[in-house]
Design an enzyme around this catalytic site. Sequence first.
Site, PDB file in Angstrom:
ATOM      1  N   LYS A 182       0.836  -1.200   0.000  1.00  0.00           N
ATOM      2  CA  LYS A 182       0.000   0.000   0.000  1.00  0.00           C
ATOM      3  C   LYS A 182       0.873   1.253   0.000  1.00  0.00           C
ATOM      4  O   LYS A 182       1.710   1.424   0.875  1.00  0.00           O
ATOM      5  CB  LYS A 182      -0.928   0.034   1.222  1.00  0.00           C
ATOM      6  CG  LYS A 182      -1.929   1.199   1.167  1.00  0.00           C
ATOM      7  CD  LYS A 182      -2.691   1.351   2.458  1.00  0.00           C
ATOM      8  CE  LYS A 182      -2.067   2.341   3.408  1.00  0.00           C
ATOM      9  NZ  LYS A 182      -2.046   3.751   2.924  1.00  0.00           N
ATOM     10  N   LEU A 217      -4.204   0.134   7.484  1.00  0.00           N
ATOM     11  CA  LEU A 217      -3.012   0.969   7.544  1.00  0.00           C
ATOM     12  C   LEU A 217      -3.503   2.400   7.348  1.00  0.00           C
ATOM     13  O   LEU A 217      -4.336   2.656   6.478  1.00  0.00           O
ATOM     14  CB  LEU A 217      -2.004   0.609   6.449  1.00  0.00           C
ATOM     15  CG  LEU A 217      -1.184  -0.672   6.619  1.00  0.00           C
ATOM     16  CD1 LEU A 217      -0.254  -0.865   5.429  1.00  0.00           C
ATOM     17  CD2 LEU A 217      -0.381  -0.643   7.908  1.00  0.00           C
ATOM     18  N   ASP A 218      -2.984   3.330   8.133  1.00  0.00           N
ATOM     19  CA  ASP A 218      -3.418   4.717   8.020  1.00  0.00           C
ATOM     20  C   ASP A 218      -3.187   5.262   6.611  1.00  0.00           C
ATOM     21  O   ASP A 218      -2.348   4.766   5.862  1.00  0.00           O
ATOM     22  CB  ASP A 218      -2.648   5.602   9.011  1.00  0.00           C
ATOM     23  CG  ASP A 218      -2.804   5.141  10.449  1.00  0.00           C
ATOM     24  OD1 ASP A 218      -3.841   4.525  10.747  1.00  0.00           O
ATOM     25  OD2 ASP A 218      -1.894   5.389  11.244  1.00  0.00           O
ATOM     26  N   TYR A 219      -3.912   6.325   6.306  1.00  0.00           N
ATOM     27  CA  TYR A 219      -3.805   7.018   5.012  1.00  0.00           C
ATOM     28  C   TYR A 219      -2.355   7.379   4.691  1.00  0.00           C
ATOM     29  O   TYR A 219      -1.895   7.201   3.566  1.00  0.00           O
ATOM     30  CB  TYR A 219      -4.677   8.283   5.072  1.00  0.00           C
ATOM     31  CG  TYR A 219      -4.703   9.105   3.811  1.00  0.00           C
ATOM     32  CD1 TYR A 219      -5.479   8.714   2.719  1.00  0.00           C
ATOM     33  CD2 TYR A 219      -3.978  10.294   3.723  1.00  0.00           C
ATOM     34  CE1 TYR A 219      -5.520   9.479   1.559  1.00  0.00           C
ATOM     35  CE2 TYR A 219      -4.017  11.069   2.568  1.00  0.00           C
ATOM     36  CZ  TYR A 219      -4.788  10.657   1.491  1.00  0.00           C
ATOM     37  OH  TYR A 219      -4.831  11.418   0.352  1.00  0.00           O
ATOM     38  N   THR A 279       0.332   5.974   6.012  1.00  0.00           N
ATOM     39  CA  THR A 279       1.246   4.860   6.280  1.00  0.00           C
ATOM     40  C   THR A 279       1.300   3.939   5.060  1.00  0.00           C
ATOM     41  O   THR A 279       0.271   3.624   4.464  1.00  0.00           O
ATOM     42  CB  THR A 279       0.780   4.055   7.500  1.00  0.00           C
ATOM     43  OG1 THR A 279       0.749   4.915   8.641  1.00  0.00           O
ATOM     44  CG2 THR A 279       1.708   2.885   7.784  1.00  0.00           C
TER      45      THR A 279
END
Length: 246
Positions: free
Chosen positions: A70, A105-107, A109
Site C-alpha cells: 500500500k 493501515l493509516d492514510y 502509512t
Amino acid sequence: MDQKERLQKVIAKSGYTSRRKAENLITEGRVKVNHKKVTELGTKVGPNDVVEVDGIPLEKEEPIYILLYKPRGVISSVSDDRGRKVVGDLISDEIEERLFPVGRLDYDTSGLIILTNDGEFSQKLIHPKYKINKVYIAKVKGIPTKEDLKTLKKGVHHEGEYLRCVNSRILKTDPAKKKSILELTLQEGKNRQVRRMLEALGYQVEKLKRERFGPLTLGNLNPGEYRELTPHEVKQLLDLAEKNVK
C-alpha cells in the site's frame, strides 16, 4: 462425518463480513436459511442449505488472498465517501471477487496489507489473541532513550487506551538532524497505534511503513504492486495463529 458449520462462520467464510458482524446480522433477523428467518447463533447449516442475507442469497466464492504494498495516500477500505483512492482501486479488474483489507493501515502509512474475501482468515490475523507480529519502520523527530524504548514495551496510555508494542529498537540515528529510525513490533492494530505511542512520548512520526506481517514481507514489490499468497503462505499464517492460542 458432520459437514455442518455454524451459520455465522459460513457467512464469514463467504467473505460477506466478519464473524462478529455476521452474528449481529443473525440476531437482528436479517438472515434466512432455506427461506426461513433464523435468529439463533447456534444454528448450523450444511453445504446444500440456502443462506440469504437481507434477501440476497449468499454467494460461495473461492477464497483469494492478496499481499499488497500500500502506498501512502491510499485508504485501507473498500470504499470512501470522500472519493479518495482505496486499496481495492489498486487491484486488477481480472480479480472479480469482492475483497476487503485485513485490518488497516493509516492514510499516510505505507507497507504490507493483505486483502481477502475470507472472513474467518481475516479474523484470525487481526484479533490480538492470535498474537501475529506486525513489524513497522518509523522515521521520527528526536532520538528515543533506552527508557523510552522500555516504556513503549511496557505500554502508554493515550486518549483512554492502553497502547504497547512487544519489541522496539533503534535502527539508525542522525544526531545532527536529531532524527532516528525505529523498528516496532506490534500484535494489536489499534487506530494510529504507532504514531500515538510515539507522540505520547514526545516523538513525531515523519514516515511510517509496515514491513512484515507474520512471516510475510514485501519482497521485491514496489508501492502499488501486489501478488497472490501461495497456499503454503496461507497455511503458515493459519498455523501460526492456531499455535499462538494453544
